[in-house]
Design an enzyme around this catalytic site. Structure first.
Site, PDB file in Angstrom:
ATOM      1  N   LYS A  94       0.655  -0.954  -0.251  1.00 22.24           N
ATOM      2  CA  LYS A  94      -0.080  -0.258   0.499  1.00 22.24           C
ATOM      3  C   LYS A  94       0.984   1.180  -0.069  1.00 22.24           C
ATOM      4  CE  LYS A  94      -3.173   1.199   3.476  1.00 22.24           C
ATOM      5  NZ  LYS A  94      -2.761   2.186   3.935  1.00 22.24           N
ATOM      6  N   SER A  95       2.056   0.994   1.405  1.00 21.75           N
ATOM      7  CA  SER A  95       2.497   2.851   0.570  1.00 21.75           C
ATOM      8  C   SER A  95       3.686   2.626  -0.075  1.00 21.75           C
ATOM      9  CB  SER A  95       3.997   2.192   2.054  1.00 21.75           C
ATOM     10  OG  SER A  95       3.399   2.105   3.050  1.00 21.75           O
TER      11      SER A  95
ATOM     12  N   GLY B 110      -4.738   7.803   5.278  1.00 17.84           N
ATOM     13  CA  GLY B 110      -4.256   8.824   6.010  1.00 17.84           C
ATOM     14  C   GLY B 110      -2.706   8.761   5.079  1.00 17.84           C
TER      15      GLY B 110
ATOM     16  N   GLN C  94       5.207   8.866   7.659  1.00 16.41           N
ATOM     17  CA  GLN C  94       4.093   9.603   6.103  1.00 16.41           C
ATOM     18  C   GLN C  94       4.664  11.032   6.604  1.00 16.41           C
ATOM     19  OE1 GLN C  94       0.470   9.365   8.322  1.00 16.41           O
ATOM     20  NE2 GLN C  94       0.406   7.156   6.517  1.00 16.41           N
TER      21      GLN C  94
ATOM     22  N   ASP D  39       2.203  -1.344  11.977  1.00 18.01           N
ATOM     23  CA  ASP D  39       0.891  -1.413  11.239  1.00 18.01           C
ATOM     24  C   ASP D  39       0.817  -3.389  11.647  1.00 18.01           C
ATOM     25  OD1 ASP D  39       0.411   0.548  10.392  1.00 18.01           O
ATOM     26  OD2 ASP D  39       1.095   0.576   8.225  1.00 18.01           O
TER      27      ASP D  39
HETATM   28  C1  S3P Z   1       2.526   4.934   5.600  1.00 21.20           C
HETATM   29  C2  S3P Z   1       2.923   4.995   7.262  1.00 21.20           C
HETATM   30  C3  S3P Z   1       3.339   4.496   8.296  1.00 21.20           C
HETATM   31  C4  S3P Z   1       1.926   3.167   9.092  1.00 21.20           C
HETATM   32  C5  S3P Z   1       1.143   3.949   7.467  1.00 21.20           C
HETATM   33  C6  S3P Z   1       1.796   4.528   6.248  1.00 21.20           C
HETATM   34  C7  S3P Z   1       3.378   5.493   5.078  1.00 21.20           C
HETATM   35  O1  S3P Z   1       2.490   5.791   9.165  1.00 21.20           O
HETATM   36  O2  S3P Z   1       1.138   2.946   9.948  1.00 21.20           O
HETATM   37  O3  S3P Z   1      -0.088   2.843   7.545  1.00 21.20           O
HETATM   38  O4  S3P Z   1       3.182   4.831   3.436  1.00 21.20           O
HETATM   39  O5  S3P Z   1       3.899   6.394   4.494  1.00 21.20           O
HETATM   40  P1  S3P Z   1       3.215   7.221   9.930  1.00 21.20           P
HETATM   41  O6  S3P Z   1       4.328   7.191   9.553  1.00 21.20           O
HETATM   42  O7  S3P Z   1       2.769   7.729  10.890  1.00 21.20           O
HETATM   43  O8  S3P Z   1       3.669   6.372  11.357  1.00 21.20           O
END
Ligand code: S3P
Length: 444
Positions: A31-32, A104, A179, A325
């Site tokens: 997903k990321s 998010g 993120q 996650d």
């Molecule tokens: C993600 C970073 C993580 C993770 C999220 C995806 C990303 O969040 O929990 O599901 O794709 O950069 P954080 O960076 O806020 O921990």
């Protein structure tokens, strides 16, 4: 949050023939990495071809946003996507708010990418996303000269005003967040001079790797990453690995269901994502990485997992961002382990798609497992998982975690509010059934 479609999972093990997981499977794309492939492909020059793209609602929300900003995107068609990049300055003003749904990552990374555009934009999301903290990105973006408004509580909608000039900053993140780091690096593409981000602990580095794949120079030292604004990204080909966060449910499932022997194909094993493997191994899991290779600048392997007796552990704090996650799945492993598992330093779990400490704690308690939530973690004592009804609160990973718990339950488990599984793992139930999880979907 209650999702639009009412989807429940019913996991009903046949106690006379204990379920076990067997065979080979490939879980959907990461997903990321899928989010980032669309974002960078859109602002690159020339064509980007992606394979293995995750066709889940979150990554599709990112894709739709760029279509609304004038980017030609073909697909996804069985994971294949083609993007005609418009270059750093080629995005067009969207004519309506951009809807990030439950995602998010879409909202926080797009806030950075859009902060330096010459047009206004509004980012909105669903009820869960609208509760999540956004000041962690809007404050440092403000230091760069961005003009972004939030609600009084510091949440979505995010209102971005046009900004002609962003200025690079040297930012030390108060929380270990990929993120936030990625948001600032994407804004840094539009900034004058250098943008540097220092992280308190290593977080996933997909943005840095992918910028490099698009020909953009990224400088990394220990815990600091820097880029200089004003360069160019060149379209490329990207192969997206299977998502270790989705694989995690099967790593736990095969570990806890006696007699299991399961192989997960082509899973991303980026060192910033393998906390789940490290923690499961510390608990005694039998996990083997086979045929290690590289795909799209990311390390990949086939993962073979066989059932093994698990023992509770104190989870090292440095593993927390590397497994951030995967805790819903890991809590199920803890419930099946002998002794106690203790998690600390994980307050971030309270601001994910749900408050994962509370919601998991309540669900485990409903199934007869002793679980004591704490502000920054939880203590879980392994025991016999009983039958019961659990509410996933619209959180995809909690829904899947409790489906897997059914493998060791003494009776049926019903998991409510599961429709958001679609955000990260379309086809989860069918795949789970194929390898031996005795579950059904109930829709009403
Ligand atoms: C993600 C970073 C993580 C993770 C999220 C995806 C990303 O969040 O929990 O599901 O794709 O950069 P954080 O960076 O806020 O921990």
């Amino acid at each position: 949050m209650t999702s639009a479609v009412d989807l429940r999972f019913l996991v009903a093990p046949d106690v006379s023939a204990r379920p076990r997981l067997q065979g080979r499977l490939r879980v959907p794309g990461d997903k990321s990495i899928s989010h980032r492939s669309i974002m960078l492909g859109a602002i690159a020059e020339g064509e980007t071809r992606i394979s293995g793209f995750l066709e889940g609602a979150d990554a599709l929300a990112t894709l739709a946003s760029f279509r609304h900003m004038g980017v030609q995107i073909q697909g996804p068609d069985r994971g294949e996507v083609r993007i005609q990049g418009v270059g750093l300055r080629g995005l067009q003003a969207p004519d309506a708010p951009l809807d990030m749904g439950n995602s998010g990552t879409s909202m926080r990374l797009l806030a950075g990418l859009l902060a330096g555009q010459s047009f206004p934009a509004t980012l909105v999301g669903d009820a869960s996303l609208t509760r999540r903290p956004m000041r962690r990105v809007t404050e440092p973006l403000g230091l760069m000269g961005a003009r972004i408004g939030t609600s009084e509580q510091g949440t979505a909608p995010l209102m971005l005003e046009p900004t002609e000039h962003l200025t690079g900053i040297d930012y030390r993140m108060p929380v270990a967040s990929a993120q936030v780091k990625s948001c600032l690096l994407l804004a840094g593409l539009y900034g004058t001079g250098e943008t540097c981000v220092t992280e308190p602990a290593p977080t996933r580095d997909h943005t840095e790797r992918m910028l490099t794949a698009f020909g953009y120079s990224v400088r990394r030292t220990a815990n600091r990453v820097c880029i200089t604004g004003g360069g160019r990204l060149m379209g490329c080909r990207l192969q997206i690995p299977a998502d270790i966060s989705s694989a995690a449910f099967f790593l736990v499932g095969a570990s806890i269901a006696p007699g299991s022997d399961l192989t997960l194909e082509g899973v991303g094993i980026n060192p910033t994502r393998v906390g789940v493997i490290n923690i499961l191994r510390a608990m005694g899991a039998d996990i083997e990485l086979m045929d290690r290779r590289t795909a799209g600048g990311e390390p990949v392997a086939d993962i073979r997992v066989r059932s093994a007796p698990l023992t509770g552990v104190a989870i090292p704090v440095d593993q927390v961002p590397l497994a951030i996650d995967e805790f819903p799945a890991l809590f199920i492993a803890a419930a099946c382990a002998s002794g106690e598992t203790i998690l600390t330093g994980a307050e971030e779990l309270r601001v994910k798609e749900s408050d994962r400490i509370q919601v998991m704690g309540d669900g485990l308690a409903a199934l007869g497992i002793q679980a004591k939530p704490r502000p920054d973690g939880i203590r879980i004592r392994g025991g016999q998982i009983g039958p019961g009804v659990v509410d996933a609160h619209g959180d995809h990973r909690i829904a899947m975690a409790f489906a897997i718990a059914g493998l060791r339950a003494s009776g049926p488990i019903e998991v409510r509010d599961c429709a958001n599984v679609e955000t990260s793992f379309p086809g989860f139930a069918a795949l789970a059934v194929r390898v031996g999880v005795p579950m059904r979907e109930l829709r009403s």
